[in-house]
Design a protein around this motif. Structure first.
Motif, short mmCIF file in Angstrom:
data_model
loop_
_atom_site.label_atom_id
_atom_site.label_comp_id
_atom_site.label_asym_id
_atom_site.label_seq_id
_atom_site.Cartn_x
_atom_site.Cartn_y
_atom_site.Cartn_z
N LEU A 60 2.79 -0.62 -3.19
CA LEU A 60 1.93 -1.02 -2.08
C LEU A 60 2.24 -0.19 -0.83
CD1 LEU A 60 1.97 -4.91 -2.50
CD2 LEU A 60 0.20 -3.30 -3.24
N PHE A 61 3.52 0.04 -0.58
CA PHE A 61 3.91 0.86 0.56
C PHE A 61 3.38 2.28 0.40
CE2 PHE A 61 7.31 -1.04 3.37
CZ PHE A 61 7.03 -2.36 3.02
N SER A 62 3.56 2.85 -0.80
CA SER A 62 3.11 4.23 -1.01
C SER A 62 1.59 4.32 -0.91
CB SER A 62 3.58 4.75 -2.36
OG SER A 62 2.96 4.06 -3.42
N GLY A 63 0.88 3.29 -1.41
CA GLY A 63 -0.57 3.28 -1.28
C GLY A 63 -1.01 3.25 0.17
N ALA A 64 -0.31 2.44 0.98
CA ALA A 64 -0.64 2.40 2.41
C ALA A 64 -0.35 3.73 3.08
CB ALA A 64 0.16 1.28 3.09
N ALA A 65 0.75 4.36 2.70
CA ALA A 65 1.09 5.67 3.28
C ALA A 65 0.04 6.71 2.90
CB ALA A 65 2.47 6.11 2.80
N LEU A 66 -0.41 6.69 1.64
CA LEU A 66 -1.44 7.64 1.22
C LEU A 66 -2.77 7.37 1.92
CD1 LEU A 66 -0.64 7.82 -2.60
CD2 LEU A 66 -0.44 9.69 -0.95
N GLY A 67 -3.02 6.10 2.24
CA GLY A 67 -4.26 5.78 2.94
C GLY A 67 -4.25 6.27 4.37
N MET A 68 -3.06 6.39 4.96
CA MET A 68 -2.96 6.80 6.36
C MET A 68 -2.62 8.28 6.51
SD MET A 68 -0.83 3.50 7.76
CE MET A 68 -0.75 4.13 9.43
N GLY A 69 -2.03 8.88 5.48
CA GLY A 69 -1.63 10.28 5.58
C GLY A 69 -2.09 11.06 4.37
#
Length: 444
Positions: A60-69
């Motif tokens: 979930l953290f990596s998905g959020a990071a990919l969504g923002m960067g």
């Protein structure tokens, strides 16, 4: 800044989750390597579920990071999971990380991060690739994973674990590609599109297969043996699949190519340093004990199968005389030929079990000796008295270890006697049927 924190948080959670999963898998009963029964055993262990849950939060953290960067920023940061996982694993096992271990981690993580930075992969296309492209990818991945697993099964556990880890990484990369297409179908067509896409079900299949390989690697050796290969193979295979079927473009030219080769070379050196590290070789007694127990379990399973088959054949011959229409001579001959094949195989398996059981007993006692910090006493050839200055406390520990070895050997002999008795009974019944058939044919 938020993107960096999310990506590093994901890497930390991935590392913690992998450490917990490996610690639990390493305690799995013998005989479950590369079997679905291993996963069934693991899902009933609460600590393992906690490790899986930790990794899910990391996703979930990596998905959020990919969504923002961008992928080019986030993916290299996720490589830091190696730098988190191995130190945590060493602290948990009360081991000290040597300089070569840090060098191996930095080389593996740095080489992989360098490859991703040089490659600069874009996001690719959102359209679902044609079926023939998937067939090529599935054939290639399946072939490589099959070769890795087949070759790994012939190696010692400390060498087998990295190969299974690499195979798991390739399957996880394939799972990511399937997930990408399945999510695109859901965003375009909703739940109907998700359920109608074959990639949705392929995600589940590859997830189970990849998890089985990863947990089997965790089960047979410390984390340092398998995790670097898994962590390095997964993003590299994902990039290869993305280029092949998802339209991802990479940097091209002589300079990027040279950078790729250097990065891969550095990463390979790092994986080798970790796989041959004292983190792995320092637990040789534990690994040898698990390997010996695994051999015993596999041989026992083989013997149980042979006993079952032999019992079926003998029972068929015994019951055929009570039938109103006895079977023909050709059918009886086939059963007798089957007996002639099964009995030597059973005898060979029983002999191998005795050898494997002896090795397991010795490895068990040597592991106990290593944990106690006392060498296993040699068996005296004479009256059992050896010269040398040995303190009473040390002598007591040695005597306890010798008693442990004797207990393990007695357990092995009891197991061998039970199986040998079953085999002897079936041999007697088989020989009785041979004589009965021969007598009937002579009288007829």
């Amino acid at each position: 800044m938020t993107v960096y924190l999310l990506a590093l948080g994901a890497a930390l959670l991935f590392g913690i989750g992998s450490v917990v999963q490996q610690r639990v898998a390493f305690t799995a009963p013998p005989g479950k390597t590369l079997r679905l029964s291993l996963l069934w055993w693991l899902v009933r262990q609460p600590p393992w579920l906690i490790g899986v849950g930790t990794a899910v939060v990391g996703n979930l953290f990596s998905g959020a990071a990919l969504g923002m960067g961008s992928l080019a920023v986030v993916q290299p940061l996720l490589v830091a999971r190696l730098l988190f996982a191995l130190p945590i694993s060493a602290v948990w096992a009360r081991q000290r990380l040597a300089g070569r271990d840090w060098l191996g981690m930095l080389a593996t993580a740095g080489g992989l991060a360098g490859f991703l930075v040089i490659a600069r992969p874009d996001s690719g296309t959102e359209a679902e690739p044609p079926g023939w492209q998937w067939l090529i990818v599935l054939g290639a991945i399946g072939t490589v994973v099959g070769v890795l697993v087949t070759a790994a099964r012939r190696l010692a556990p400390a060498r087998e674990a990295p190969m299974l880890g690499a195979g798991a990484g390739m399957l996880f990369a394939l799972q990511s590609a399937f997930t990408h297409v399945a999510v695109s179908a859901f965003l375009d067509e909703g739940i109907g599109g998700l359920l109608s896409s074959w990639t949705t079900y392929a995600v589940a299949v590859t997830a189970v297969a990849g998890t089985l390989l990863a947990q089997s690697a965790y089960e047979m050796a410390p984390l340092a043996a398998s995790y670097p290969a898994l962590a390095a193979t997964e993003p590299l295979a994902a990039i290869g699949i993305s280029v092949g079927v998802l339209g991802t473009a990479l940097a091209v030219g002589l300079i990027p190519l040279a950078g790729f080769l250097v990065a891969l070379g550095v990463m390979t050196v790092g994986i080798y340093l970790l796989a041959t590290s004292p983190l792995v070789t320092g637990q040789s007694e534990v690994i040898a004990r698990k390997a010996a127990d695994e051999e015993v379990a596999e041989t026992e399973r083989e013997i149980e199968g042979l006993l079952h088959d032999l019992s079926d054949e003998v029972t068929w011959l015994e019951e055929c005389r009570t039938r109103t229409r006895p079977p023909g001579q050709a059918a009886v001959d086939r059963r007798l030929q089957r007996l002639d094949d099964l009995v030597p195989r059973l005898d060979s398996a029983l002999a191998r079990l005795a050898d494997a059981g002896g090795r397991a007993a010795v490895e068990s006692a040597e592991q106990a000796a290593e944990q106690a910090g006392t060498p296993l006493p040699e068996r005296p050839a004479g009256d059992g008295v050896r010269s040398g200055s040995v303190t009473p406390a040390r002598r007591q520990v040695q005597e306890e270890l010798a008693a442990t070895l004797a207990r393990y050997e007695e357990e092995a002999r009891a197991r061998d006697r039970r199986l040998a008795a079953e085999a002897a009974e079936l041999r007697t019944r088989a020989e009785t049927q041979r004589r009965s058939v021969a007598a009937e044919r002579r009288s007829g």
